[in-house]
Design a protein around this motif. Structure first.
Motif, PDB file in Angstrom:
ATOM      1  N   VAL A   1     -19.699 -19.914 -22.334  1.00  0.00           N
ATOM      2  CA  VAL A   1     -19.350 -19.695 -23.736  1.00  0.00           C
ATOM      3  C   VAL A   1     -19.932 -18.369 -24.198  1.00  0.00           C
ATOM      4  O   VAL A   1     -21.156 -18.208 -24.255  1.00  0.00           O
ATOM      5  CB  VAL A   1     -19.877 -20.842 -24.620  1.00  0.00           C
ATOM      6  CG1 VAL A   1     -19.497 -20.613 -26.079  1.00  0.00           C
ATOM      7  CG2 VAL A   1     -19.351 -22.192 -24.127  1.00  0.00           C
ATOM      8  N   ASP A   2     -19.068 -17.419 -24.513  1.00  0.00           N
ATOM      9  CA  ASP A   2     -19.501 -16.119 -25.041  1.00  0.00           C
ATOM     10  C   ASP A   2     -19.490 -16.210 -26.558  1.00  0.00           C
ATOM     11  O   ASP A   2     -18.429 -16.223 -27.190  1.00  0.00           O
ATOM     12  CB  ASP A   2     -18.568 -15.009 -24.562  1.00  0.00           C
ATOM     13  CG  ASP A   2     -19.101 -13.612 -24.855  1.00  0.00           C
ATOM     14  OD1 ASP A   2     -19.952 -13.474 -25.761  1.00  0.00           O
ATOM     15  OD2 ASP A   2     -18.660 -12.655 -24.189  1.00  0.00           O
ATOM     16  N   THR A   3     -20.669 -16.269 -27.163  1.00  0.00           N
ATOM     17  CA  THR A   3     -20.765 -16.490 -28.603  1.00  0.00           C
ATOM     18  C   THR A   3     -20.628 -15.216 -29.420  1.00  0.00           C
ATOM     19  O   THR A   3     -20.617 -15.289 -30.656  1.00  0.00           O
ATOM     20  CB  THR A   3     -22.095 -17.164 -28.969  1.00  0.00           C
ATOM     21  OG1 THR A   3     -23.189 -16.317 -28.574  1.00  0.00           O
ATOM     22  CG2 THR A   3     -22.226 -18.520 -28.277  1.00  0.00           C
TER      23      THR A   3
ATOM     24  N   LEU B   1     -29.054 -21.710 -30.274  1.00  0.00           N
ATOM     25  CA  LEU B   1     -29.030 -20.404 -29.617  1.00  0.00           C
ATOM     26  C   LEU B   1     -28.014 -20.396 -28.491  1.00  0.00           C
ATOM     27  O   LEU B   1     -27.999 -21.290 -27.641  1.00  0.00           O
ATOM     28  CB  LEU B   1     -30.421 -20.079 -29.050  1.00  0.00           C
ATOM     29  CG  LEU B   1     -30.602 -18.716 -28.379  1.00  0.00           C
ATOM     30  CD1 LEU B   1     -30.474 -17.580 -29.385  1.00  0.00           C
ATOM     31  CD2 LEU B   1     -31.960 -18.642 -27.684  1.00  0.00           C
ATOM     32  N   GLY B   2     -27.131 -19.388 -28.504  1.00  0.00           N
ATOM     33  CA  GLY B   2     -26.190 -19.166 -27.412  1.00  0.00           C
ATOM     34  C   GLY B   2     -26.317 -17.740 -26.917  1.00  0.00           C
ATOM     35  O   GLY B   2     -27.109 -16.950 -27.444  1.00  0.00           O
ATOM     36  N   LEU B   3     -25.528 -17.398 -25.904  1.00  0.00           N
ATOM     37  CA  LEU B   3     -25.549 -16.047 -25.342  1.00  0.00           C
ATOM     38  C   LEU B   3     -24.249 -15.326 -25.650  1.00  0.00           C
ATOM     39  O   LEU B   3     -23.188 -15.940 -25.754  1.00  0.00           O
ATOM     40  CB  LEU B   3     -25.755 -16.099 -23.823  1.00  0.00           C
ATOM     41  CG  LEU B   3     -26.976 -16.842 -23.305  1.00  0.00           C
ATOM     42  CD1 LEU B   3     -27.072 -16.687 -21.790  1.00  0.00           C
ATOM     43  CD2 LEU B   3     -28.258 -16.363 -23.981  1.00  0.00           C
TER      44      LEU B   3
ATOM     45  N   THR C   1     -14.692 -20.088 -23.304  1.00  0.00           N
ATOM     46  CA  THR C   1     -14.712 -20.010 -24.762  1.00  0.00           C
ATOM     47  C   THR C   1     -15.283 -18.669 -25.184  1.00  0.00           C
ATOM     48  O   THR C   1     -16.340 -18.261 -24.690  1.00  0.00           O
ATOM     49  CB  THR C   1     -15.581 -21.130 -25.377  1.00  0.00           C
ATOM     50  OG1 THR C   1     -15.070 -22.403 -24.990  1.00  0.00           O
ATOM     51  CG2 THR C   1     -15.610 -21.034 -26.891  1.00  0.00           C
ATOM     52  N   ALA C   2     -14.586 -17.976 -26.102  1.00  0.00           N
ATOM     53  CA  ALA C   2     -15.047 -16.673 -26.576  1.00  0.00           C
ATOM     54  C   ALA C   2     -14.962 -16.626 -28.094  1.00  0.00           C
ATOM     55  O   ALA C   2     -13.982 -17.096 -28.682  1.00  0.00           O
ATOM     56  CB  ALA C   2     -14.216 -15.543 -25.974  1.00  0.00           C
ATOM     57  N   CYS C   3     -15.992 -16.047 -28.701  1.00  0.00           N
ATOM     58  CA  CYS C   3     -16.002 -15.832 -30.149  1.00  0.00           C
ATOM     59  C   CYS C   3     -15.800 -14.335 -30.378  1.00  0.00           C
ATOM     60  O   CYS C   3     -16.713 -13.533 -30.172  1.00  0.00           O
ATOM     61  CB  CYS C   3     -17.329 -16.304 -30.743  1.00  0.00           C
ATOM     62  SG  CYS C   3     -17.349 -16.379 -32.546  1.00  0.00           S
TER      63      CYS C   3
ATOM     64  N   ALA D   1     -27.545 -22.939 -38.995  1.00  0.00           N
ATOM     65  CA  ALA D   1     -26.896 -21.729 -38.476  1.00  0.00           C
ATOM     66  C   ALA D   1     -27.439 -21.380 -37.087  1.00  0.00           C
ATOM     67  O   ALA D   1     -28.504 -21.840 -36.672  1.00  0.00           O
ATOM     68  CB  ALA D   1     -27.113 -20.565 -39.436  1.00  0.00           C
ATOM     69  N   SER D   2     -26.690 -20.541 -36.375  1.00  0.00           N
ATOM     70  CA  SER D   2     -26.987 -20.230 -34.978  1.00  0.00           C
ATOM     71  C   SER D   2     -27.233 -18.744 -34.773  1.00  0.00           C
ATOM     72  O   SER D   2     -26.801 -17.899 -35.570  1.00  0.00           O
ATOM     73  CB  SER D   2     -25.808 -20.651 -34.085  1.00  0.00           C
ATOM     74  OG  SER D   2     -25.435 -21.979 -34.327  1.00  0.00           O
ATOM     75  N   VAL D   3     -27.911 -18.442 -33.660  1.00  0.00           N
ATOM     76  CA  VAL D   3     -28.130 -17.064 -33.229  1.00  0.00           C
ATOM     77  C   VAL D   3     -27.418 -16.838 -31.908  1.00  0.00           C
ATOM     78  O   VAL D   3     -27.495 -17.679 -30.999  1.00  0.00           O
ATOM     79  CB  VAL D   3     -29.637 -16.755 -33.073  1.00  0.00           C
ATOM     80  CG1 VAL D   3     -29.847 -15.360 -32.472  1.00  0.00           C
ATOM     81  CG2 VAL D   3     -30.354 -16.858 -34.417  1.00  0.00           C
ATOM     82  N   ALA D   4     -26.704 -15.715 -31.804  1.00  0.00           N
ATOM     83  CA  ALA D   4     -26.087 -15.290 -30.544  1.00  0.00           C
ATOM     84  C   ALA D   4     -26.979 -14.220 -29.920  1.00  0.00           C
ATOM     85  O   ALA D   4     -27.118 -13.128 -30.471  1.00  0.00           O
ATOM     86  CB  ALA D   4     -24.690 -14.740 -30.789  1.00  0.00           C
TER      87      ALA D   4
END
Length: 454
Positions: free
Chosen positions: A82-84, A328-330, A141-143, A299-302
Motif C-alpha cells: 500500500v503506497d500511502t 502509520l503507513g509508507l 493500493t495507491a493514494c 488521522a494518519s501519517v505517511a
C-alpha cells in the motif's frame, strides 16, 4: 472453477495452496504454512484452512482438489503493498532533479511540470506508465496526488480502474502560488472544480477507485479554500490527503502565514481537515502535542523516507509516531522520492531507523517485520481501507503478491537451499525486485502479468 456438490452459498473461483505471510494487529509477521486459501467469484477470501484438509474443504466449499494452484518451495503469497503517498503527476522526472530543498524544488521543477497536465495526451501517457509501473512493483493500493486539472485527474482515476488498481485519486487544490502564477486556481475555481471532480468520480461507480480531497499543503492554500475543502470532505464523507511538517522552513512559514493557530496540525484541524480518513505525508517535525491531536482525531501519517532524505527534509522518527499510537503507513512520494517501488520505501524506512540509532544507541530500531507490516496492513489502516485489504482474512478482498524468491535470473541467490519462510521474506524485502513478483492480484483478479491488450 467447476463446482462439485457445493454446500455453501459462495461460488469459489480459485484455491491456492502454499505459504502465506501477513501481519495482524498483534503479530508483525504471521506465517501460515501449507494453507489452502479460497477466493470467491467476487474476489473475496472465502476461507483459509489447512492444506491437509483439502478433501474435506473441497467438499464443504465445492471445488475440485485437482484444480488447486500449488505454490513452489520458494514461493509465498503476501498482501499487496500500500503506497500511502505518491504524486502520479511527477513520475515523468522521477530519478532526476533532486538537487534542491523542498520549496525551491517545487518552484523549479514540480509546478512547471504539473502545469503541463492540461494536455490530456501528456497526462494519459504519464499516468498509464505510473499505474503500470506501480502495479508491476507490487503496489496494489495507491493514494495518488494528480494536479489542479480536473479532467486529467479524472483520467488518472479511469486508468487506475482500467488496470485494476485500488486507488485514491486527488485533484490537487491550490490558490496560492506566487512563483508559478499560471499554476494555481482561485478559491472559487478550486471549490467548484473539486466538486465537479468528486461528482464525476462518484458517478463512475468504480469498484476500487475513489476520490480524495487534496489541499496541496497549507502554504499553497488560503484559509478560505481550506475551509471549503473541509466542508466538501465532511459533506461527502471523503478521504483527505495533504502534506505536513516536511521541512523546518515549511513549518516556520506556516506559522507566519497562520499566526493565530497553535500549530501546523491545528491549521488543518480548525478547517475540518483532520479526521479518521485523513493521511498527512511526511510529518518529520511534528511535536508530541501534534501527534496527540493526530491520535485523538484518528488521522494518519505517511512515512516517505526516500523523499525525506533525497530532498534533505528530515528524518521521521517512526518509532515515536507508533508510540503515540498514530496510524502509520509508507509512501514512495514520487518524485521527491526517486523510486516508485514500495520495496525501496521498506528499505529506506529501515535505513532511517538505523541512522537514528547511530545518533542515539539507545534508540529502538525498527525491525524488518515491523516495516513489513507498515507496507501492508499499516498502509491499509492509514488509508482506512483495512476492512477491505492489507491482510489475509476471510471476508477481505484478495489483494496479494505471489513472490518467487528463486526466479531464474533474479536478484536473490538461495545458497543454503534450506531457508524457511521468514528468511525468504526477509531476503525478498532486502534484496528482491519486481522480477521476484510473479503475479499480482487485486480483489481476486490477476492484474500482473498484464494481459496482451495493455
Amino acid at each position: 472453477m467447476k463446482t462439485v456438490s457445493n454446500k455453501t452459498a459462495v461460488d469459489i473461483a480459485h484455491v491456492y495452496r502454499g505459504t502465506f505471510m501477513h501481519s495482524t494487529d498483534h503479530t508483525a509477521v504471521e506465517i501460515l504454512e501449507d494453507r489452502l486459501l479460497g477466493v470467491d467469484t467476487e474476489g473475496k477470501i472465502a476461507f483459509i484452512g489447512s492444506g491437509q484438509e483439502v478433501d474435506s474443504l473441497s467438499q464443504k466449499w465445492g471445488f475440485e482438489a485437482l484444480a488447486v494452484t500449488q505454490l513452489g518451495q520458494y514461493e509465498f503469497f503476501m498482501p499487496g503493498m500500500v503506497d500511502t503517498h505518491i504524486h502520479a503527476s511527477q513520475y515523468s522526472y522521477a530519478g532526476t532533479a533532486l538537487d534542491l530543498p523542498l520549496l525551491q524544488w517545487l518552484n523549479t521543477y514540480t509546478f512547471p511540470v504539473e502545469a503541463c497536465y492540461k494536455d490530456l495526451e501528456f497526462a494519459r501517457n504519464v499516468y498509464t506508465h505510473v499505474v503500470k509501473r506501480t502495479l508491476r512493483n507490487g503496489t496494489t493500493t495507491a493514494c495518488y496526488f494528480a494536479t489542479i486539472h480536473t479532467d486529467a485527474s479524472l483520467l488518472l482515476g479511469q486508468i487506475a480502474n482500467d488496470f485494476g488498481q485500488r486507488a485514491l485519486v486527488g485533484k490537487v487544490c491550490m490558490d496560492t502560488n506566487n512563483f508559478v502564477p499560471h499554476y494555481r486556481e482561485t478559491p472559487d475555481e478550486s471549490h467548484d472544480e473539486t466538486n465537479r471532480f468528486i461528482s464525476e468520480m462518484l458517478k463512475k461507480k468504480y469498484p476500487l477507485v475513489m476520490p480524495v480531497v487534496t489541499p496541496r499543503f497549507a502554504l499553497s492554500c488560503s484559509a478560505a479554500l481550506l475551509g471549503h475543502l473541509g466542508e466538501i470532505a465532511k459533506n461527502n464523507h471523503l478521504h483527505i490527503q495533504s502534506h505536513i511538517s516536511e521541512t523546518k522552513e515549511e513549518v516556520k512559514l506556516v506559522k507566519e502565514l497562520f499566526p493565530d493557530y497553535d500549530s501546523y496540525t491545528d491549521v488543518y484541524h480548525k478547517h475540518n481537515l483532520l479526521t479518521d480518513k485523513t493521511v498527512m505525508a511526511h510529518g518529520c517535525h511534528l511535536t508530541d502535542e501534534e501527534l496527540k491531536l493526530f491520535r485523538e482525531k484518528g488521522a494518519s501519517v505517511a512515512h516517505c523516507p526516500n523523499s525525506n532524505i533525497s530532498l534533505c527534509s528530515g528524518m521521521l522518527d517512526a518509532r515515536r509516531v507508533l508510540n503515540h499510537k498514530v496510524k502509520l503507513g509508507l509512501g514512495t512520494d514520487v518524485a521527491g522520492g526517486y523510486s516508485p517501488s514500495m520495496l525501496d520505501a521498506v528499505r529506506r524506512t529501515l535505513d532511517t531507523s538505523k541512522a537514528l540509532t547511530i545518533q542515539d544507541p539507545q534508540y529502538q530500531t525498527l525491525t524488518f517485520e515491523e516495516v513489513f507490516r507498515l507496507a501492508t496492513l499499516g498502509g491499509s489502516q492509514a488509508l482506512s481501507l483495512d476492512e477491505h485489504t492489507g491482510s489475509f482474512q476471510a471476508g477481505k478482498d484478495f489483494d496479494a503478491l505471489r513472490v518467487n524468491t528463486a526466479i531464474a535470473g533474479g536478484p536473490i541467490d538461495l545458497i543454503n537451499h534450506g531457508e524457511g519462510p521468514k528468511v525468504l521474506l526477509e531476503k525478498f524485502l532486502n534484496l528482491g525486485d519486481d522480477r521476484n513478483i510473479a503475479e499480482v492480484y487485486v480483489a481476486g483478479k490477476r492484474v500482473v502479468p498484464f494481459v496482451e491488450t495493455t
